[in-house]
Structures are given as structure tokens and as C-alpha cells.
Design a protein around this motif. Structure first.
Motif, PDB file in Angstrom:
ATOM      1  N   ALA B  21     -11.120  -7.490  -1.679  1.00  0.00           N
ATOM      2  CA  ALA B  21     -10.708  -7.557  -3.086  1.00  0.00           C
ATOM      3  C   ALA B  21      -9.394  -6.804  -3.301  1.00  0.00           C
ATOM      4  CB  ALA B  21     -11.806  -6.979  -3.967  1.00  0.00           C
ATOM      5  N   ILE B  22      -9.304  -5.629  -2.691  1.00  0.00           N
ATOM      6  CA  ILE B  22      -8.063  -4.850  -2.806  1.00  0.00           C
ATOM      7  C   ILE B  22      -6.903  -5.646  -2.248  1.00  0.00           C
ATOM      8  CG2 ILE B  22      -6.859  -2.777  -2.045  1.00  0.00           C
ATOM      9  CD1 ILE B  22      -9.470  -1.338  -1.958  1.00  0.00           C
ATOM     10  N   LEU B  23      -7.173  -6.346  -1.150  1.00  0.00           N
ATOM     11  CA  LEU B  23      -6.124  -7.108  -0.481  1.00  0.00           C
ATOM     12  C   LEU B  23      -5.615  -8.229  -1.387  1.00  0.00           C
ATOM     13  CD1 LEU B  23      -5.158  -6.471   2.302  1.00  0.00           C
ATOM     14  CD2 LEU B  23      -6.602  -8.271   3.198  1.00  0.00           C
ATOM     15  N   VAL B  24      -6.551  -8.944  -1.997  1.00  0.00           N
ATOM     16  CA  VAL B  24      -6.164 -10.040  -2.883  1.00  0.00           C
ATOM     17  C   VAL B  24      -5.330  -9.507  -4.028  1.00  0.00           C
ATOM     18  CG1 VAL B  24      -7.061 -11.700  -4.544  1.00  0.00           C
ATOM     19  CG2 VAL B  24      -8.120 -11.510  -2.302  1.00  0.00           C
ATOM     20  N   SER B  29       0.036  -8.582  -6.701  1.00  0.00           N
ATOM     21  CA  SER B  29       1.010  -7.702  -7.325  1.00  0.00           C
ATOM     22  C   SER B  29       2.092  -7.289  -6.356  1.00  0.00           C
ATOM     23  CB  SER B  29       0.316  -6.475  -7.906  1.00  0.00           C
ATOM     24  OG  SER B  29      -0.209  -5.716  -6.838  1.00  0.00           O
ATOM     25  N   ASP B  30       2.707  -8.277  -5.726  1.00  0.00           N
ATOM     26  CA  ASP B  30       3.959  -8.026  -5.038  1.00  0.00           C
ATOM     27  C   ASP B  30       3.844  -7.261  -3.728  1.00  0.00           C
ATOM     28  OD1 ASP B  30       7.146  -6.582  -5.852  1.00  0.00           O
ATOM     29  OD2 ASP B  30       6.608  -8.584  -5.149  1.00  0.00           O
ATOM     30  N   GLY B  31       2.681  -7.320  -3.091  1.00  0.00           N
ATOM     31  CA  GLY B  31       2.644  -6.769  -1.741  1.00  0.00           C
ATOM     32  C   GLY B  31       1.929  -5.441  -1.647  1.00  0.00           C
ATOM     33  N   GLU B  32       2.423  -4.424  -2.349  1.00  0.00           N
ATOM     34  CA  GLU B  32       1.790  -3.096  -2.287  1.00  0.00           C
ATOM     35  C   GLU B  32       1.376  -2.742  -0.869  1.00  0.00           C
ATOM     36  OE1 GLU B  32       1.710  -1.026  -4.547  1.00  0.00           O
ATOM     37  OE2 GLU B  32       2.401  -2.315  -6.170  1.00  0.00           O
ATOM     38  N   PRO B  33       2.296  -2.580   0.048  1.00  0.00           N
ATOM     39  CA  PRO B  33       1.933  -2.452   1.457  1.00  0.00           C
ATOM     40  C   PRO B  33       0.940  -1.336   1.749  1.00  0.00           C
ATOM     41  CG  PRO B  33       4.316  -2.578   1.218  1.00  0.00           C
ATOM     42  CD  PRO B  33       3.761  -2.518  -0.152  1.00  0.00           C
ATOM     43  N   LEU B  34       1.039  -0.217   1.032  1.00  0.00           N
ATOM     44  CA  LEU B  34       0.170   0.896   1.395  1.00  0.00           C
ATOM     45  C   LEU B  34      -1.290   0.558   1.119  1.00  0.00           C
ATOM     46  CD1 LEU B  34       0.265   3.608   2.645  1.00  0.00           C
ATOM     47  CD2 LEU B  34       0.517   4.639   0.394  1.00  0.00           C
ATOM     48  N   PRO B  98       2.655 -10.003   6.388  1.00  0.00           N
ATOM     49  CA  PRO B  98       3.122 -10.625   5.140  1.00  0.00           C
ATOM     50  C   PRO B  98       3.163  -9.644   3.978  1.00  0.00           C
ATOM     51  CG  PRO B  98       1.481 -12.006   6.209  1.00  0.00           C
ATOM     52  CD  PRO B  98       1.497 -10.715   6.948  1.00  0.00           C
ATOM     53  N   PHE B  99       2.208  -8.715   3.941  1.00  0.00           N
ATOM     54  CA  PHE B  99       2.200  -7.740   2.845  1.00  0.00           C
ATOM     55  C   PHE B  99       3.391  -6.804   2.939  1.00  0.00           C
ATOM     56  CE2 PHE B  99      -1.848  -8.542   0.884  1.00  0.00           C
ATOM     57  CZ  PHE B  99      -2.544  -9.221   1.872  1.00  0.00           C
ATOM     58  N   ALA B 100       3.765  -6.482   4.163  1.00  0.00           N
ATOM     59  CA  ALA B 100       4.881  -5.559   4.335  1.00  0.00           C
ATOM     60  C   ALA B 100       6.171  -6.161   3.808  1.00  0.00           C
ATOM     61  CB  ALA B 100       5.033  -5.212   5.808  1.00  0.00           C
ATOM     62  N   PHE B 101       6.275  -7.496   3.867  1.00  0.00           N
ATOM     63  CA  PHE B 101       7.547  -8.112   3.510  1.00  0.00           C
ATOM     64  C   PHE B 101       7.531  -8.863   2.198  1.00  0.00           C
ATOM     65  CE2 PHE B 101       9.961  -7.002   7.069  1.00  0.00           C
ATOM     66  CZ  PHE B 101       9.079  -6.914   8.129  1.00  0.00           C
ATOM     67  N   LYS B 102       6.364  -8.936   1.562  1.00  0.00           N
ATOM     68  CA  LYS B 102       6.281  -9.745   0.352  1.00  0.00           C
ATOM     69  C   LYS B 102       7.270  -9.247  -0.705  1.00  0.00           C
ATOM     70  CE  LYS B 102       3.099 -12.256  -2.471  1.00  0.00           C
ATOM     71  NZ  LYS B 102       3.698 -12.190  -3.788  1.00  0.00           N
ATOM     72  N   HIS B 103       7.332  -7.942  -0.837  1.00  0.00           N
ATOM     73  CA  HIS B 103       8.208  -7.375  -1.861  1.00  0.00           C
ATOM     74  C   HIS B 103       9.655  -7.761  -1.609  1.00  0.00           C
ATOM     75  CE1 HIS B 103       9.703  -4.586  -4.813  1.00  0.00           C
ATOM     76  NE2 HIS B 103      10.508  -4.078  -3.926  1.00  0.00           N
ATOM     77  N   ASP B 104      10.035  -7.688  -0.329  1.00  0.00           N
ATOM     78  CA  ASP B 104      11.428  -8.005  -0.008  1.00  0.00           C
ATOM     79  C   ASP B 104      11.732  -9.467  -0.263  1.00  0.00           C
ATOM     80  OD1 ASP B 104      10.620  -5.857   2.497  1.00  0.00           O
ATOM     81  OD2 ASP B 104      12.277  -5.417   1.134  1.00  0.00           O
ATOM     82  N   ILE B 105      10.782 -10.326   0.056  1.00  0.00           N
ATOM     83  CA  ILE B 105      11.019 -11.745  -0.153  1.00  0.00           C
ATOM     84  C   ILE B 105      11.071 -12.031  -1.650  1.00  0.00           C
ATOM     85  CG2 ILE B 105      10.083 -14.042   0.165  1.00  0.00           C
ATOM     86  CD1 ILE B 105       8.759 -13.008   2.691  1.00  0.00           C
TER      87      ILE B 105
END
Lengths: 472, 460
Positions: B21-24, B29-34, B98-105
Motif C-alpha cells: 500500500a505504501i508503495l502504491v 505521489s511522484d516517487g518518494e524514493p525513501l 523506477p521509484f528512484a527516477f520517477k521524480h526526475d522523469i
């Protein structure tokens, strides 16, 4: 099988390796063309794989990685999973190649040899060298290609060691492809396909598949390894088909990078050249390790390749096809495998009963291979609806059924391309069958490439070779 | 295939569901890599835990098994379970990317931002132009991952073929080649900052050139091998790795938290380190649960290679390799202390793990014995007696003064010499506490006292 190289082998491999090292050193020092480095690494990979397969055979048998060749009069036990050796040598060959691929870019960015405007000095130890206009995306493409191959290799070894069930195995390549898909998204992100002329009134010129495109790429990645795995069972066929496909892809890529004046009005653009060179750099070491494996796996086989090899080979093709933007061309080259898969489907999905092994049956008396069959004894007869279907297929010469006196089907040949070939051509020796199948693959592939390039003009408005790099 | 108990199924399922759920949420919300990294680590923990239980039988059937010699009943349990950890870890990181880069994309392609900053997708021939996309970050992840995949491959081969030590030793260096290639091509810093006392002789910066690559290769060889040597007691390999990982994450936090001026130039590389370590902690915790006393699985050399290489990768690509070595002080000590036996100056028996006393149920120091026929060299004997005097081992001496036996040269044996016989888990706990304490002290020294040796603590 002996575990040392003969004197002739030792000398020739040593000479080959020495020559390759020489070429590599020279290329490095002179900022030479990476293509020479790739060729040299391919040959060095050949030598290394050849030797290691010989040296490690006994070690593999000792830990239980062995199999019996059922298609021989004297059933010997030979090492299995030798694809593992190829995979390791390949991965390291690519890693070693990377500095060569980027040597010129580093030199251009950091030496005084280029224009001073293009160079930014090293500022501080914390920030490091700033490589202005360094092709970082190119660097990433190597990394992500490598990761995909390494992942599938690990999963292939796990499969060979633990003998996984098919339902687990099928999705392994999909996971292994995630890094590559991510990279595609980040680096290129094109999800539009060019629509054939006939369909343009309905779809327009370009059709944006969106995320379906990624599903398509994942499907290619699942399909390629598994389909090589199904067209298997006789000495040398897995490696052989992979080498044929590899050569065909090389041929296709050469068409993009060679200055063929008769077909191009303008030189190919840099992006297209880069991408096809990338394909060539990834394929040359692959051909090197595969040729070494073929030498030991060809009839009469001294080693088996294992599922590891099929996964590995399939993934290399999927990677170059996707990152090189020619996945549909790749599928053209896979036509025999696709045909084999479709033909096998009824047994794979248990519509028709599927025995444990479907490889051609060895006739010890004649020494030839014959089609293997699935028997339908009175206790477990064929399901009623299937009877007319099988009879139709028999009439169309797509398999062979045998009936008893009462007209009931008692056996049918297994649904694989190898068995079908034997139905058509009669019993033949194992190596003869392999050669014929490989020749067929080569012809179909060449025809496919010819169709793709010549007739592309009938289906699309341009052959992308003449103009620029769109994805076909 | 063994099943999970009902409690296990529910709790693992619950953990996995929450994390998913946290992952979804993070993706929307834009990746939130941490948060994504934390969630993926939770899923990795659950998945590893279950997989280890489910595949134990298959491992034994395939010959990957060992006997636990430190138990009254020496049962056969699965070996090389580190493979499961490594595999789940690789899959976890793959899904994290993908989460690490979502914000950048998103930053570069959304229409929500200033049109001036956005370059349009030009043409299908050239594709989307990701201007100012952190491609070096993409490459870093790629090559780090390649290194970890390579070491997993080599670990599998080692556990499958039982290689000789002289071959095994250099395996990690080969596995590290992707990382070295990236470093060469992308970064290329080979200068080191010189400590103040030496500046008169060496200057402010010393360019090590090619030696820097040797140094990085040495770290890659050293970390896995020395985790491998500090072994032999249930849970010690995984335990020490967890302690080190937590200490590194602590160190990273110092650069990421708002206690320093953000954005700190090193924040990026320390975040990178955290993202690679969280899934590692997840899979290792799951393995520890099965490997702690009394062990139900063994970890195999695969785990030691894998763990050591994770540390080497974050240390090198995060540019804190000297801090990493500080955290490895117990392992370094163990290696130096072991050296006389490793290099056969003192005879080295096949196994040097502490000896199990079946009567008391406790571990005691194991010994190497020297008989009349194969006596110790007199000089070596004298040195041993000296070491016994300074309490660095224990020798037995015959009436003629000849050394007949000595405790083996490992930190586990030494600890038992100092503290007397202990139960296996007690010994493990004490060693891990020591590791934590030494590590914390090391970090304190590194940050507080750095000013004495260098002109700046790079944290500020």
C-alpha cells in the motif's frame, strides 16, 4: 571426455589469445576503433570458453551437473549446464569492453587534444572530473543490458540447479527485463509504432501503444528464451540456432552502418549508427562464446548446454532487439521458433497429452532419429473431440497418426518442429537433422531480412534504412 | 516444501500488504524514493522469509546441505541460503529503480512546470529529450547493480563447486569490475586528501593514479573475505553484516538529516547508499531469523560475498571507503590475528571454529595440536609462549617446555579465552555488541576528531 587440452588446441588457443591481447592493447593506446576491440574480445572469449569447457567438465560432473545422451548407442554421461561457462565469460567480456567503447569520449572530454572550449577542468576532489558532453546514456545502456543478461543468467542457473516448474520458469525473463524496460522508458520512451499503409485509414500514421508497448517488450523478453528452449533436444540445435540468429542480426545491423551507396542517398544518422554498433558490440562476444560451446556440443556432443544457455541467448537477443529498436525485425528472424511454439501449443497447454520428453526417438538399430510419439492406449484414449482434429492434421501432413485395426488412434507424433521435419523427410542421423534445421533457419531468416528491407516500401512509406532511425 | 505456520503467514502477509500500500501511494505521489525503499525492503523481508522456508527441502535434495557440528544432535540443514537473499535483493532493487527516477522523469516531462524548462519531444526518430535528467545517477545504479549481480553469480559458482581458497580470494575483484569501469569512465578521481601531519611531505592532495583502482579492488576483495573468516557460530555472519549495515545507514543519516546544510553535496551519494542498504537489511533480517541459534539454515559463502560486496559498492560509489574500513575494524583485527594460520606460519587445521563441549553444551576455544612427530618450529614456539603471556592466546606446554597445543587464531576463540566457555548464542551476542560499540566509537572519532587530522569534516 578428457579434461586437458590437446597440444594442438593449447597452441592455437594461446596464439589466438596473444593476438587478441595485442590488438586490445594497441586499440587502447591508439584510441582505435572500438570495433576492433570488440572483435578481439569476441575471439578471446572464444578461446577462454573453449578452454574452460574442457577444464571444468569433470568438476561439473562431480557436483551432479550431468546428463545422459539418450540418442546414442552407448549412453554416456556428459557434463550439463555448460551454458554457465559461456554466460560468465560473456559478461566479463562485455565489462572489459566498456572502457574501449568509451575511450574516445573520455579522451575528447579531458585531454588537451580537443578544443579547449570542450574541456572543463577538474575543480575539486569532491566533485570529480566533469565529463562535458560525455554520452552517459550510452554508458547506461551498457549497464542495463548487462544487468538484464546477468539477472537471467542467475535465474537460469537456479532453474538448472533446482529444476523449477514450468509455471515458475515462464515469468523469470519478465522480471529480468525490468531494468531494461526502465532504461528504455528513461532514455527513449517511444511507444508509437508506424502503421502499415493498408491500415492507415483506420489508425492514422502513428499509433501510440502507451504502456502496451512495455507489455509487448516484456512479452518479447519472455518469448525469446523460452522459444529457444523448446526448439531443442538434438545435439547442437540450441547453440546452432542461436548462432544463426546472431549472424542474421549482425547482417541486419551491418546494413545500417556500412556505406552502401546504392541504397542510401544520405549517410545514416549518428543515432542509428550508434545503436547498431551497440548491437554489434554486444553480439560479437556472444558469437565467440557460442562458437566455443558449439564445438563441444555438436554431434556427437561432449557437453550439454542446459537451460542456462537458452535463457542467456534469448535475453541477449531480446536486449539488442529492444535497445536497438528493431524488435519486429527480431521477431521475423524468430519465425521458425514462433512456428515451433504455435505448433507445440496444444501439447504445452495439455490439450493433447504431453509426455515428459518430446525429442526425436533414437532407433538403436539404424542409428537414425525418428519422430517420437505420444501413445494413446485403450486405458487412456484420446478425447473424442480431438480425434477428427488429429485426423485432419494427418491429412494435411502436419503430423502422423497410427491407427489399430478398429480405426482408433493409438499414437500420434509429438508436436515439435524436429519431429515434423522427420515426418516430412524420413529418418535421418542426428547431425543431418540439425544441419537441415539450421539451413532452414538461415534461409527463412535471409528471406525475412530481404522482405523487410525490399518490400518495406510496399507496406510503409519508407524503409528506415534509407532515412533515419525509426523503430521497426 | 515446508509450510509457514499460521502466525507466520498472517504476519508476513500483513507486512507485505502494508508495504504494498505504501508503495502504491509512493508511486502516485511522484516517487518518494525513501518510502518506496522502506516499503520494498519490508516486502523483501517477507518474501525472503517465506522463500527460505519453502525451498529448504529443495536445497537439501540438491546437495546444498551441511551439519551443525556445534549441537548435541548434529542435524543436517540447508546450506547456501544466501543465494535466496541475494536473489530477492536483486529483484527488490530492480523494482525500486523506477521509484528512484520517477521524480526526475516527472520533473522533466510534465506540462505542469514552466514551459521554458521543458524541451518538447521532437520527433519519433529522436525520441523524448530528457534534458538535465541525472543520467550519471542512472549509470551509477546500473553499474552498482551489475557488480552485485556478478558477485551473486560467482557466489553461486563457489558454493556449487567448493573452490579452493586461492581461487576464491580473487573472485570479488572480478565481480567488482563493473564498478571500477564506471568509476574510470564516469568519475575518475584518484586523488586522496592527505592528513595534516603528512602534508609537509606529501602536499595537500596525493594522486594515486592507477593505485586507486588497486585500492578499490582491494576493498572489494577484502570485505567479502573477512566477513567469511569471522564465521562459524550460528548467526555471526548475518549478524555482523546487519550491524555494519545499520552503522553505515547511521553514518548516511548524518549527511541527509536537516542537521547539516541541505542540499549537502554528499547527500546524493549517501541517499544512494541508503537506498541500496535498506533492502539488504530486509533480506538479511529474514535470513537471520532462520540462521540465529539454533540455526535452521546455513548461509553459505554466497551470503558473505554478497554482503561484503554491498558494503564495498556503497563505500566506493558513495566515496566513504575509509569510513567503511573504520567500521570493519573487528574484521580487520580478526584477519591480522588469523594471518599466521592463514599463511601457514602456524599450522592451520581444517576447521577453526570454537569447539563444542557436548557435556556442558557450551563452546570452548578450539586448538591446533603439535605432536612429537610434527613439532612446532622452536622460534614459532617461543613467539606463541610470548603471546600467551600477553593473553592473546592460550598454549599448553609439555614438561620439556615444548608447545603442544595452542588455541586457534580467530577472534571467536580469543573471546572464549578471555571470557571462558559460553553458549553459542551468548558468544554471538557479545561479539555483535562489541562490533556495534567499536563501530559507534569509530564513527564518533571520524566525525569529531576529523578536524584534528584534516582541515574540514566533510559533513559541514
Amino acid at each position: 571426455m578428457s579434461s586437458t587440452l590437446s597440444r594442438a588446441e593449447t597452441w592455437s588457443l594461446l596464439t589466438l589469445s596473444a593476438a587478441c591481447v595485442g590488438v586490445l592493447v594497441k586499440t587502447y593506446q591508439d584510441d582505435g576503433e572500438p570495433l576492433f576491440a570488440s572483435l578481439a574480445l569476441g575471439l578471446a572469449a572464444f578461446a577462454a570458453s573453449y578452454a574452460m569447457i574442457v577444464w571444468l567438465g569433470d568438476a561439473f560432473i562431480a557436483v551432479g551437473r550431468k546428463g545422459t545422451d539418450m540418442s546414442k548407442k552407448h549412453k554416456v554421461e556428459i557434463p550439463e549446464t555448460m551454458g554457465a561457462v559461456c554466460g560468465v565469460v560473456y559478461i566479463f567480456a562485455i565489462i572489459i569492453f566498456i572502457p574501449f567503447a568509451f575511450r574516445r569520449d573520455i579522451v575528447a572530454a579531458t585531454s588537451g587534444g580537443g578544443s579547449k572550449d570542450a574541456v572543463l577542468n577538474v575543480e575539486h576532489v569532491e566533485t570529480g572530473r566533469i565529463l562535458h558532453r560525455f554520452p552517459l546514456s550510452k554508458l547506461s545502456s551498457y549497464a542495463y543490458a548487462l544487468i538484464s543478461v546477468a539477472l537471467i543468467y542467475i535465474l537460469g542457473i537456479a532453474d538448472d540447479i533446482f529444476d523449477m516448474r514450468w509455471r515458475h520458469k515462464v515469468f523469470i525473463p519478465a522480471f529480468a527485463s525490468i531494468p531494461m524496460l526502465l532504461f528504455y522508458y528513461v532514455d527513449f520512451g517511444v511507444t508509437q509504432v508506424v502503421v502499415p499503409i493498408l491500415l492507415r485509414p483506420y489508425f492514422g500514421e502513428l499509433l501510440n501503444l502507451g504502456s502496451l508497448y512495455y507489455a509487448y517488450m516484456a512479452a518479447v523478453t519472455i518469448f525469446a528464451p523460452n522459444s529457444i528452449n523448446i526448439l531443442a533436444g538434438i545435439n547442437g540445435i540450441e547453440v546452432g540456432q542461436s548462432i544463426v540468429i546472431g549472424i542474421l542480426i549482425l547482417l541486419n545491423s551491418s546494413l545500417y552502418i556500412l556505406p552502401l551507396s546504392s541504397t542510401t542517398t544520405s549517410p545514416p544518422n549518428q543515432a542509428t549508427m550508434d545503436v547498431h554498433l551497440f548491437t554489434i558490440y554486444l553480439l560479437l562476444p556472444f558469437l565467440g562464446v557460442s562458437l566455443a560451446l558449439l564445438k563441444h556440443n555438436w554431434y556427437p556432443a561432449r557437453v550439454f548446454v542446459g537451460d542456462t544457455y537458452c535463457y542467456f541467448a534469448g535475453m541477449v537477443f531480446a536486449v539488442v532487439g529492444i535497445l536497438g529498436h528493431f524488435s519486429k525485425t527480431l521477431l521475423l528472424l524468430f519465425l521458425p521458433q514462433i512456428a515451433n511454439f504455435i505448433y507445440s501449443a496444444p501439447q504445452l497447454f495439455h490439450i493433447i497429452p504431453c509426455p515428459r520428453h518430446r525429442l526425436p526417438r533414437f532407433n538403436a538399430r539404424t542409428g537414425l532419429l525418428e519422430p517420437s510419439v505420444t501413445t494413446h492406449p485403450p486405458e487412456k484414449p484420446l478425447r473424442k473431440p480431438l480425434v477428427p482434429v488429429l485426423e485432419l492434421l494427418h491429412a494435411l501432413h502436419l503430423l502422423e497418426v497410427k491407427k489399430d485395426e478398429s480405426g482408433r488412434i493409438i499414437s500420434s507424433t509429438n508436436l515439435t518442429l524436429l519431429n515434423l521435419w522427420l515426418v516430412w523427410r524420413g529418418p535421418r542421423r542426428e547431425d543431418r537433422l540439425a544441419i537441415e534445421i539450421l539451413s532452414m533457419q538461415m534461409c527463412v531468416g535471409l528471406l525475412g531480412l530481404w522482405v523487410r528491407h525490399r518490400l518495406a516500401l510496399l507496406v510503409f512509406t519508407q524503409d528506415n534504412r534509407a532515412v533515419g532511425g525509426s523503430h521497426v | 516444501m515446508q509450510d509457514l505456520s499460521r502466525t507466520e503467514t498472517y504476519s508476513l502477509g500483513g507486512v507485505a500488504a502494508i508495504c504494498f500500500a505504501i508503495l502504491v501511494n509512493a508511486w502516485k505521489s511522484d516517487g518518494e524514493p525513501l518510502f518506496a525503499s522502506l516499503a520494498i525492503s519490508g516486502i523483501a523481508f517477507a518474501f525472503t522469509y517465506a522463500l527460505i522456508r519453502w525451498t529448504g527441502d529443495v536445497f537439501i535434495k540438491r546437495g546444498y546441505k551441511g551439519r551443525d557440528l556445534s549441537k548435541k544432535n548434529a542435524v543436517e540443514i540447508p546450506e547456501a541460503m544466501g543465494l535466496v537473499c541475494a536473489l530477492v535483493y536483486l529483484l527488490a532493487v530492480v523494482n525500486f529503480l523506477p521509484f528512484a527516477f520517477k521524480h526526475d522523469i516527472a520533473e522533466v516531462t510534465s506540462a505542469a512546470i514552466d514551459k521554458d524548462r521543458l524541451l518538447e519531444a521532437l520527433d519519433i526518430e529522436t525520441g523524448r529529450f530528457l534534458h538535465r535528467f541525472p543520467l550519471e545517477k542512472l549509470a551509477s545504479y546500473g553499474f552498482a547493480y551489475g557488480t552485485l549481480a556478478s558477485v551473486t553469480i560467482l557466489g553461486i559458482l563457489d558454493d556449487s563447486f567448493d573452490m579452493r581458497w586461492r581461487h576464491k580470494f580473487f573472485i570479488p575483484a572480478f565481480a567488482a569490475l563493473p564498478m571500477l569501469a564506471l568509476y574510470y569512465v564516469d568519475f575518475g578521481v584518484t586523488h586522496v586528501v592527505v592528513p595534516l601531519p603528512l602534508r609537509e611531505y606529501l602536499g595537500d592532495l596525493v594522486d594515486l593514479g592507477g593505485f586507486y583502482y588497486l585500492y578499490m579492488a582491494a576493498i572489494s576483495i577484502f570485505c567479502p573475505n573477512c566477513i567469511n573468516i569471522l564465521a562459524g557460530v550460528n548467526g555471526i555472519e548475518v549478524g555482523q553484516s546487519l550491524v555494519i549495515a545499520l552503522l553505515i545507514v547511521l553514518n548516511d543519516m548524518l549527511y541527509i538529516l536537516p542537521t547539516v546544510n541541505q542540499p549537502h553535496p554528499a547527500a546524493e551519494s549517501h541517499l544512494f547508499s541508503v537506498y541500496l542498504l535498506l533492502p539488504f537489511i530486509g533480506v538479511s533480517l529474514a535470513l537471520l531469523k532462520h540462521n540465529w541459534f539454533p540455526a535452521k539454515v546455513f548461509v553459505g559463502d554466497t551470503y558473505c560475498y554478497f554482503a561484503g560486496m554491498v558494503f564495498a559498492v556503497v563505500g566506493i560509489l558513495g566515496h566513504f571507503s575509509k569510513t567503511l574500513l573504520l567500521l570493519f575494524i573487528p574484521q580487520i583485527f580478526n584477519f591480522i590475528y588469523s594471518a599466521p594460520q592463514l599463511f601457514a606460519i602456524v599450522p592451520c587445521p581444517r576447521h577453526r571454529l570454537p569447539r563444542f563441549n557436548a557435556r556442558t553444551g557450551l563452546l570452548e576455544p578450539s586448538v591446533a595440536t603439535f605432536t612429537e612427530e610434527k613439532p612446532l618450529r622452536p622460534l614459532v614456539g617461543e613467539v606463541l609462549k610470548l603471546l600467551d603471556r600477553v593473553k592473546l592466546l592460550r598454549v599448553q606446554v609439555s614438561e620439556e617446555g615444548r608447545v603442544t597445543e595452542t588455541t586457534n587464531f580467530t577472534i571467536l576463540n580469543l573471546w572464549l579465552v578471555w571470557r571462558g566457555p559460553l553458549r553459542e548464542d551468548r558468544l554471538a551476542i557479545e561479539i555483535l555488541v562489541m562490533q556495534t560499540a567499536v563501530g559507534l566509537l569509530g564513527l564518533l572519532v571520524r566525525h569529531k576528531l576529523a578536524l584534528l587530522l584534516f582541515t574540514v569534516d566533510n559533513r559541514f
